[in-house]
Design a protein around this motif. Sequence first.
Motif: not given
Ligand SMILES: C[S@@+](CC[C@H](N)C(=O)[O-])C[C@H]1O[C@@H](n2cnc3c(N)ncnc32)[C@H](O)[C@@H]1O
Length: 291
Positions: A56, A85, A106, A134-135
């Motif tokens: 983050s 996410t 998320d 899962d999105i």
């Molecule tokens: C780089 S982090 C960014 C988190 C947040 N947006 C931030 O900037 O603080 C990416 C996030 O995407 C989530 N993520 C990745 N693939 C996902 C999916 N298929 N479904 C839900 N969440 C997902 C991960 O669990 C993680 O929390």
Amino acid sequence: MTNNTRHSLTDTLWKIYRRPNPPLPWAKGSDLFWNDPAFSERILREHLDDTHGAASRETTERAAQIEWLWSKLAMQPEIHLFDITCGPGLYAVEFAHRGCTVTGIDFNPTSIAYAKDLVLIEQVTAKCTFIEQDIRHMNYRGSNFNAAILLYGQLAVFPRAQAQALLTNISQSLKPGGRLCLELLNQAQVDKEDSSWWFTDNAGLWGDGPFLHLGERFWDPDEQVSVERYHIVHLETGQLTQMQMTDQTYATETIIGMLKQAGFSAVTVYPAWGGLPLADAEEWVAYVACK
Ligand SMILES: C[S@@+](CC[C@H](N)C(=O)[O-])C[C@H]1O[C@@H](n2cnc3c(N)ncnc32)[C@H](O)[C@@H]1O
């Protein structure tokens, strides 16, 4: 060191030696193990570590982004924001403080649990809902969100068809006139050289004990895809963890086309976040799409 461990290390090294080369984009395990319980605990520590922005962005950069999003997404107190996410809710809680209602989604269980605790501490529980899912499986058609954010390039870890379906799903979750901010890597800035690296550490994102991290990066010019592959040798057990992360890069025109196909009528493109003071701004493009 016991014989067993030596055998195990030999097996481990042969597994690395026999890896498929080049790796297949989108092969099984084509993203980090975000929702694996042990990995998800460790990634939460990285989200909350304000000395770097790998998981983050740091607090000051986040504050600049939130101010920017507030204006570009025409946000106001009382609007309903969809944070796709959302990680540990670091953005969601700030928008809730500004009076918005926020739904965050998320699939990292540790991050979602943290987000739920955070809103209690920050006394904005009534404003926030967090969904562990899962999105790719969400369906919020007709939710009438006023705005949505999908930040830090997360759309790119899905193959194009899944990414298109996701954008359509997001568009259908918004009210007419609703806006989405989508952040993706700037294709022109992406490293297109193959490379490899290694390092050791006592503990960290890649393990709870001493490990050797061997990394490789491949660029597929036909698909415009980058693949990173990580081989983690856990020194106390000789066990191997292998992860692969595939990132689809997109030309700006392609994303504009995909957003329009998804149901958005207008798209504004902000290379480098339109000059926001983010350390890595040049690597990114922020798209603001209006339904
Ligand atoms: C780089 S982090 C960014 C988190 C947040 N947006 C931030 O900037 O603080 C990416 C996030 O995407 C989530 N993520 C990745 N693939 C996902 C999916 N298929 N479904 C839900 N969440 C997902 C991960 O669990 C993680 O929390």
